[in-house]
Scaffold this motif. Structure first.
Motif, short mmCIF file in Angstrom:
data_model
loop_
_atom_site.label_atom_id
_atom_site.label_comp_id
_atom_site.label_asym_id
_atom_site.label_seq_id
_atom_site.Cartn_x
_atom_site.Cartn_y
_atom_site.Cartn_z
N MET A 1 26.64 -31.42 -22.47
CA MET A 1 26.91 -29.98 -22.51
C MET A 1 28.25 -29.61 -21.89
SD MET A 1 23.23 -28.24 -21.84
CE MET A 1 23.62 -26.63 -22.52
N VAL A 2 28.55 -30.18 -20.73
CA VAL A 2 29.80 -29.86 -20.04
C VAL A 2 30.99 -30.32 -20.88
CG1 VAL A 2 31.18 -30.29 -17.99
CG2 VAL A 2 28.72 -29.94 -17.77
N LEU A 3 30.92 -31.56 -21.37
CA LEU A 3 32.03 -32.09 -22.16
C LEU A 3 32.23 -31.28 -23.44
CD1 LEU A 3 31.41 -35.92 -21.75
CD2 LEU A 3 32.95 -34.45 -20.44
N ASP A 4 31.13 -30.91 -24.09
CA ASP A 4 31.23 -30.10 -25.31
C ASP A 4 31.87 -28.75 -25.01
OD1 ASP A 4 30.10 -32.11 -26.85
OD2 ASP A 4 28.09 -31.22 -26.81
N GLU A 5 31.44 -28.11 -23.93
CA GLU A 5 32.01 -26.81 -23.58
C GLU A 5 33.50 -26.89 -23.30
OE1 GLU A 5 31.56 -23.20 -20.40
OE2 GLU A 5 29.81 -24.36 -20.94
N LEU A 6 33.92 -27.99 -22.69
CA LEU A 6 35.33 -28.17 -22.37
C LEU A 6 36.15 -28.67 -23.55
CD1 LEU A 6 34.94 -29.78 -18.84
CD2 LEU A 6 35.75 -27.45 -19.35
N GLY A 7 35.46 -29.05 -24.65
CA GLY A 7 36.18 -29.58 -25.81
C GLY A 7 36.74 -30.96 -25.57
N VAL A 8 36.08 -31.73 -24.70
CA VAL A 8 36.56 -33.07 -24.34
C VAL A 8 36.21 -34.06 -25.45
CG1 VAL A 8 36.20 -35.01 -22.74
CG2 VAL A 8 36.44 -32.68 -21.86
N ASP A 9 37.17 -34.85 -25.85
CA ASP A 9 36.94 -35.96 -26.78
C ASP A 9 36.10 -36.99 -26.00
OD1 ASP A 9 37.03 -38.26 -28.34
OD2 ASP A 9 39.23 -38.30 -28.45
N LYS A 10 34.88 -37.23 -26.45
CA LYS A 10 33.97 -38.11 -25.70
C LYS A 10 34.46 -39.55 -25.63
CE LYS A 10 30.03 -35.18 -26.65
NZ LYS A 10 30.54 -34.35 -27.71
N THR A 11 35.38 -39.94 -26.48
CA THR A 11 35.94 -41.30 -26.37
C THR A 11 36.85 -41.41 -25.16
OG1 THR A 11 37.85 -40.85 -27.81
CG2 THR A 11 35.81 -41.64 -28.87
N ARG A 12 37.17 -40.28 -24.53
CA ARG A 12 38.00 -40.28 -23.33
C ARG A 12 37.17 -40.10 -22.06
NH1 ARG A 12 43.00 -40.29 -24.75
NH2 ARG A 12 43.85 -39.64 -22.76
N ALA A 13 35.84 -40.10 -22.21
CA ALA A 13 34.95 -39.85 -21.07
C ALA A 13 34.02 -41.03 -20.85
CB ALA A 13 34.14 -38.58 -21.33
N MET A 14 33.57 -41.17 -19.60
CA MET A 14 32.65 -42.25 -19.26
C MET A 14 31.74 -41.79 -18.11
SD MET A 14 33.46 -46.23 -18.29
CE MET A 14 34.40 -45.88 -16.83
N HIS A 15 30.46 -42.11 -18.24
CA HIS A 15 29.47 -41.85 -17.18
C HIS A 15 29.72 -42.90 -16.11
CE1 HIS A 15 25.32 -42.30 -15.52
NE2 HIS A 15 25.39 -40.99 -15.55
N VAL A 16 30.01 -42.48 -14.87
CA VAL A 16 30.39 -43.45 -13.85
C VAL A 16 29.43 -43.56 -12.68
CG1 VAL A 16 32.86 -43.41 -14.38
CG2 VAL A 16 31.96 -41.80 -12.71
N GLU A 17 28.58 -42.56 -12.49
CA GLU A 17 27.67 -42.63 -11.34
C GLU A 17 26.45 -41.76 -11.60
OE1 GLU A 17 27.87 -42.30 -6.49
OE2 GLU A 17 29.40 -41.29 -7.67
N GLN A 18 25.31 -42.23 -11.09
CA GLN A 18 24.05 -41.49 -11.23
C GLN A 18 23.24 -41.72 -9.96
OE1 GLN A 18 23.02 -39.67 -14.16
NE2 GLN A 18 21.70 -38.89 -12.56
N SER A 19 22.69 -40.66 -9.42
CA SER A 19 21.79 -40.82 -8.27
C SER A 19 20.55 -39.96 -8.48
CB SER A 19 22.49 -40.45 -6.96
OG SER A 19 22.81 -39.08 -6.94
N PHE A 20 19.47 -40.38 -7.84
CA PHE A 20 18.17 -39.72 -7.95
C PHE A 20 17.60 -39.54 -6.55
CE2 PHE A 20 18.88 -42.44 -11.58
CZ PHE A 20 18.48 -41.68 -12.67
N GLU A 21 17.02 -38.39 -6.31
CA GLU A 21 16.27 -38.17 -5.08
C GLU A 21 14.93 -37.58 -5.49
OE1 GLU A 21 16.63 -36.09 -0.67
OE2 GLU A 21 18.16 -35.64 -2.18
N TYR A 22 13.86 -38.31 -5.20
CA TYR A 22 12.52 -37.89 -5.62
C TYR A 22 11.76 -37.21 -4.49
CZ TYR A 22 12.83 -40.11 -10.14
OH TYR A 22 13.19 -40.41 -11.43
#
Length: 147
Positions: free
Chosen positions: A70-91
């Motif tokens: 959603m964020v990348l789409d709203e910003l008009g970012v070419d997804k080939t220029r983006a990468m998921h780099v970190e994820q954290s979870f707190e349960y």
């Protein structure tokens, strides 16, 4: 909207039901053969109210709810220029099959590295179940290479 002024942006709430078939597919994909993920009786014998969702399963719900881009789409970012780099979870509570999870995405941070060549966007999700129990917080970081 630009990357630099997206901090604070909140997206509309979403709701997704946790399905047994998704849990089974997830644990098969990661190679976890624990019977609590396949057998309702085994799950109950282990103290769960239903088949539990494994620890990182919450991100599957984010994907199912079409929240991850959603964020990348709203910003008009070419997804080939983006990468998921970190994820954290707190349960805070167990997520189980049959739960209806509601959540909301908020952009909480943006920063640059390499003199502005890399833009980092950090989002957070708060997830609750149908009993209004706070189940999990997720924090996701994506990097976008500058043009």
């Amino acid at each position: 909207m630009t990357i630099r002024n997206i901090v604070g942006k909140e997206y509309p709430p979403f709701a997704v039901e946790v399905e047994k078939r998704w849990i089974r597919s997830f644990v098969q994909a990661v190679g976890d053969g624990n019977p609590i993920y396949f057998d309702e009786q085994a799950a109950r014998a282990a103290g769960f109210r239903a088949i539990p969702a494994p620890p990182t399963f919450a991100f599957t719900l984010i994907m199912e709810a079409n929240q991850s881009f959603m964020v990348l789409d709203e910003l008009g970012v070419d997804k080939t220029r983006a990468m998921h780099v970190e994820q954290s979870f707190e349960y805070f509570a167990q997520m189980c099959a049959g739960d209806v999870i509601t959540g909301r995405q908020k952009v909480v941070e943006q920063f640059d590295k390499k003199g502005g060549a890399m833009h980092f966007i950090v989002t957070e999700f708060r997830l609750e179940n149908q009993r209004a129990e706070h189940v999990c917080d997720l924090r996701t970081t994506v990097v976008v290479r500058a043009v």
